[in-house]
Motif scaffolding. Structure first.
Motif, PDB file in Angstrom:
ATOM      1  N   LEU A  90       0.822  -1.210   0.000  1.00  0.00           N
ATOM      2  CA  LEU A  90       0.000   0.000   0.000  1.00  0.00           C
ATOM      3  C   LEU A  90       0.858   1.263   0.000  1.00  0.00           C
ATOM      4  CD1 LEU A  90      -2.855  -1.024   2.471  1.00  0.00           C
ATOM      5  CD2 LEU A  90      -3.014  -0.767  -0.015  1.00  0.00           C
ATOM      6  N   ALA A  91       2.057   1.160   0.556  1.00  0.00           N
ATOM      7  CA  ALA A  91       2.961   2.311   0.563  1.00  0.00           C
ATOM      8  C   ALA A  91       3.437   2.647  -0.844  1.00  0.00           C
ATOM      9  CB  ALA A  91       4.162   2.031   1.467  1.00  0.00           C
ATOM     10  N   GLN A  92       3.243   1.702  -1.788  1.00  0.00           N
ATOM     11  CA  GLN A  92       3.637   1.921  -3.174  1.00  0.00           C
ATOM     12  C   GLN A  92       2.444   2.319  -4.047  1.00  0.00           C
ATOM     13  OE1 GLN A  92       6.845   1.734  -4.122  1.00  0.00           O
ATOM     14  NE2 GLN A  92       7.383   1.264  -1.996  1.00  0.00           N
ATOM     15  N   SER A  93       1.405   2.875  -3.415  1.00  0.00           N
ATOM     16  CA  SER A  93       0.185   3.224  -4.147  1.00  0.00           C
ATOM     17  C   SER A  93       0.402   4.346  -5.162  1.00  0.00           C
ATOM     18  CB  SER A  93      -0.924   3.629  -3.167  1.00  0.00           C
ATOM     19  OG  SER A  93      -0.515   4.745  -2.389  1.00  0.00           O
ATOM     20  N   ASP A  94       1.540   5.048  -5.044  1.00  0.00           N
ATOM     21  CA  ASP A  94       1.809   6.110  -6.014  1.00  0.00           C
ATOM     22  C   ASP A  94       2.520   5.564  -7.252  1.00  0.00           C
ATOM     23  OD1 ASP A  94       4.127   5.444  -4.704  1.00  0.00           O
ATOM     24  OD2 ASP A  94       4.877   7.497  -4.542  1.00  0.00           O
ATOM     25  N   ALA A  95       2.759   4.245  -7.263  1.00  0.00           N
ATOM     26  CA  ALA A  95       3.384   3.639  -8.446  1.00  0.00           C
ATOM     27  C   ALA A  95       2.409   3.664  -9.608  1.00  0.00           C
ATOM     28  CB  ALA A  95       3.803   2.197  -8.130  1.00  0.00           C
ATOM     29  N   GLN A  96       2.963   3.607 -10.800  1.00  0.00           N
ATOM     30  CA  GLN A  96       2.104   3.656 -11.993  1.00  0.00           C
ATOM     31  C   GLN A  96       1.304   2.369 -12.102  1.00  0.00           C
ATOM     32  OE1 GLN A  96       4.226   4.424 -15.577  1.00  0.00           O
ATOM     33  NE2 GLN A  96       2.410   4.312 -16.895  1.00  0.00           N
ATOM     34  N   ALA A  97      -0.007   2.517 -12.210  1.00  0.00           N
ATOM     35  CA  ALA A  97      -0.874   1.349 -12.340  1.00  0.00           C
ATOM     36  C   ALA A  97      -0.685   0.701 -13.703  1.00  0.00           C
ATOM     37  CB  ALA A  97      -2.326   1.744 -12.130  1.00  0.00           C
ATOM     38  N   ALA A  98      -0.836  -0.599 -13.736  1.00  0.00           N
ATOM     39  CA  ALA A  98      -0.714  -1.341 -14.992  1.00  0.00           C
ATOM     40  C   ALA A  98      -2.030  -2.037 -15.284  1.00  0.00           C
ATOM     41  CB  ALA A  98       0.425  -2.355 -14.885  1.00  0.00           C
ATOM     42  N   SER A  99      -2.068  -2.718 -16.378  1.00  0.00           N
ATOM     43  CA  SER A  99      -3.247  -3.498 -16.766  1.00  0.00           C
ATOM     44  C   SER A  99      -2.853  -4.959 -16.834  1.00  0.00           C
ATOM     45  CB  SER A  99      -3.769  -3.023 -18.126  1.00  0.00           C
ATOM     46  OG  SER A  99      -4.714  -3.940 -18.645  1.00  0.00           O
ATOM     47  N   ALA A 100      -3.795  -5.834 -16.579  1.00  0.00           N
ATOM     48  CA  ALA A 100      -3.510  -7.266 -16.660  1.00  0.00           C
ATOM     49  C   ALA A 100      -3.052  -7.646 -18.057  1.00  0.00           C
ATOM     50  CB  ALA A 100      -4.748  -8.062 -16.260  1.00  0.00           C
ATOM     51  N   ASP A 101      -3.540  -6.918 -19.060  1.00  0.00           N
ATOM     52  CA  ASP A 101      -3.146  -7.213 -20.443  1.00  0.00           C
ATOM     53  C   ASP A 101      -1.699  -6.831 -20.721  1.00  0.00           C
ATOM     54  OD1 ASP A 101      -5.719  -8.121 -20.936  1.00  0.00           O
ATOM     55  OD2 ASP A 101      -6.421  -6.146 -21.618  1.00  0.00           O
ATOM     56  N   ASP A 102      -1.140  -5.953 -19.878  1.00  0.00           N
ATOM     57  CA  ASP A 102       0.233  -5.501 -20.087  1.00  0.00           C
ATOM     58  C   ASP A 102       1.272  -6.468 -19.515  1.00  0.00           C
ATOM     59  OD1 ASP A 102      -0.754  -3.210 -21.277  1.00  0.00           O
ATOM     60  OD2 ASP A 102      -0.798  -2.101 -19.370  1.00  0.00           O
ATOM     61  N   ILE A 103       0.830  -7.421 -18.712  1.00  0.00           N
ATOM     62  CA  ILE A 103       1.765  -8.334 -18.048  1.00  0.00           C
ATOM     63  C   ILE A 103       2.212  -9.416 -19.023  1.00  0.00           C
ATOM     64  CG2 ILE A 103       2.084  -9.943 -16.146  1.00  0.00           C
ATOM     65  CD1 ILE A 103      -0.103  -8.370 -14.654  1.00  0.00           C
ATOM     66  N   GLU A 104       3.503  -9.570 -19.209  1.00  0.00           N
ATOM     67  CA  GLU A 104       4.057 -10.581 -20.098  1.00  0.00           C
ATOM     68  C   GLU A 104       4.312 -11.866 -19.307  1.00  0.00           C
ATOM     69  OE1 GLU A 104       7.427  -9.256 -22.280  1.00  0.00           O
ATOM     70  OE2 GLU A 104       6.560  -7.294 -22.737  1.00  0.00           O
ATOM     71  N   PHE A 105       3.395 -12.801 -19.385  1.00  0.00           N
ATOM     72  CA  PHE A 105       3.542 -14.052 -18.652  1.00  0.00           C
ATOM     73  C   PHE A 105       4.619 -14.955 -19.268  1.00  0.00           C
ATOM     74  CE2 PHE A 105      -0.654 -12.606 -17.403  1.00  0.00           C
ATOM     75  CZ  PHE A 105      -0.698 -12.911 -16.052  1.00  0.00           C
ATOM     76  N   PHE A 106       4.894 -14.768 -20.557  1.00  0.00           N
ATOM     77  CA  PHE A 106       5.879 -15.612 -21.236  1.00  0.00           C
ATOM     78  C   PHE A 106       7.052 -14.777 -21.757  1.00  0.00           C
ATOM     79  CE2 PHE A 106       1.782 -17.701 -21.499  1.00  0.00           C
ATOM     80  CZ  PHE A 106       2.076 -19.018 -21.154  1.00  0.00           C
ATOM     81  N   GLY A 107       7.346 -13.705 -21.076  1.00  0.00           N
ATOM     82  CA  GLY A 107       8.409 -12.811 -21.537  1.00  0.00           C
ATOM     83  C   GLY A 107       9.784 -13.132 -21.001  1.00  0.00           C
ATOM     84  N   GLU A 108       9.930 -14.255 -20.287  1.00  0.00           N
ATOM     85  CA  GLU A 108      11.205 -14.704 -19.728  1.00  0.00           C
ATOM     86  C   GLU A 108      11.737 -13.787 -18.633  1.00  0.00           C
ATOM     87  OE1 GLU A 108      14.029 -15.381 -22.802  1.00  0.00           O
ATOM     88  OE2 GLU A 108      12.879 -17.014 -23.725  1.00  0.00           O
ATOM     89  N   LYS A 109      10.927 -12.838 -18.203  1.00  0.00           N
ATOM     90  CA  LYS A 109      11.284 -11.993 -17.070  1.00  0.00           C
ATOM     91  C   LYS A 109      10.253 -12.189 -15.969  1.00  0.00           C
ATOM     92  CE  LYS A 109      13.784  -8.376 -19.552  1.00  0.00           C
ATOM     93  NZ  LYS A 109      13.899  -6.910 -19.824  1.00  0.00           N
ATOM     94  N   SER A 110      10.723 -12.114 -14.734  1.00  0.00           N
ATOM     95  CA  SER A 110       9.845 -12.336 -13.586  1.00  0.00           C
ATOM     96  C   SER A 110       9.529 -11.014 -12.904  1.00  0.00           C
ATOM     97  CB  SER A 110      10.508 -13.301 -12.589  1.00  0.00           C
ATOM     98  OG  SER A 110      10.818 -14.524 -13.211  1.00  0.00           O
TER      99      SER A 110
END
Length: 205
Positions: A90-110
């Motif tokens: 919650l302390a990171q609530s000022d971080a930029q929000a993302a969308s579930a569609d933007d998440i790369e599940f197979f992008g080889e990065k965690s």
């Protein structure tokens, strides 16, 4: 024989009477002189006693300081009260929000991904190192079982591994608690360990 003793006594008293009064006075006032060695012993005894008092005072003070420190821990010293995972996220609530569609599940990065249940906003961490991924995934099993009736965490959390899978620190490690290519919904079973929370805090700060 008796007369000889009387004569000797009279002679003795006569000689005593003829002694100088000054000599008699000096003999009465005579006190043996204290040797230098006795003075040295007295000084040494005083020094030893003073040293013992100083050491004793130091030990008592040192012990009192340690006792006070037991109840007053400094930030980051491991014995301090750790933040909950919700508080860290919650302390990171000022971080930029993302969308579930933007998440790369197979992008080889965690990544660490979390979603606030009150706003449904999704946030994504920076890419994790291989060490951080190994540490976080191994620490999930050290979470504590949530007691019945406890409220759900404010933030849902997943570790997206880059190979399509997603794990949550709120769920016991098992085949049924792994998502593939999606951020799955769940009911929390575990409270993440302090070590897990501390590592998340390091990653996000």
């Amino acid at each position: 024989m008796k007369n000889q003793k009387e004569e000797k006594a009279i002679l003795l008293f006569r000689e005593i009477g003829e002694m100088d009064d000054r000599l008699i006075q000096e003999a009465m006032l005579y006190r043996p002189k204290t040797s230098a060695f006795s003075h040295v012993l007295l000084i040494a005894a005083c020094l030893v006693f003073s040293l013992m008092l100083s050491v004793g005072a130091f030990l008592i003070t040192h012990r009192n300081v340690k006792d006070e420190n037991v109840g007053h821990t400094s930030p980051g010293d491991g014995s301090a009260t750790e933040q909950t995972l919700d508080a860290i996220l919650l302390a990171q609530s000022d971080a930029q929000a993302a969308s579930a569609d933007d998440i790369e599940f197979f992008g080889e990065k965690s990544y660490v991904v979390w979603q606030r249940t009150d706003t449904e906003e999704i946030y994504v961490s920076r890419a994790l190192t291989s060490y951080e991924v190994e540490y976080l995934t191994s620490e999930i099993s050290n979470g504590t079982q949530i007691e019945a009736g406890k409220s759900e965490p404010i933030c849902r959390v997943w570790i997206v591994l880059g190979d399509g899978t997603a794990l949550s620190p709120h769920l016991k490690p098992s085949d049924g608690n792994v998502g593939v290519g999606e951020l799955f919904d769940y009911h929390a079973e575990l409270i993440p360990s302090d070590a897990f929370n501390s590592k998340i805090s390091d990653i996000l700060n």
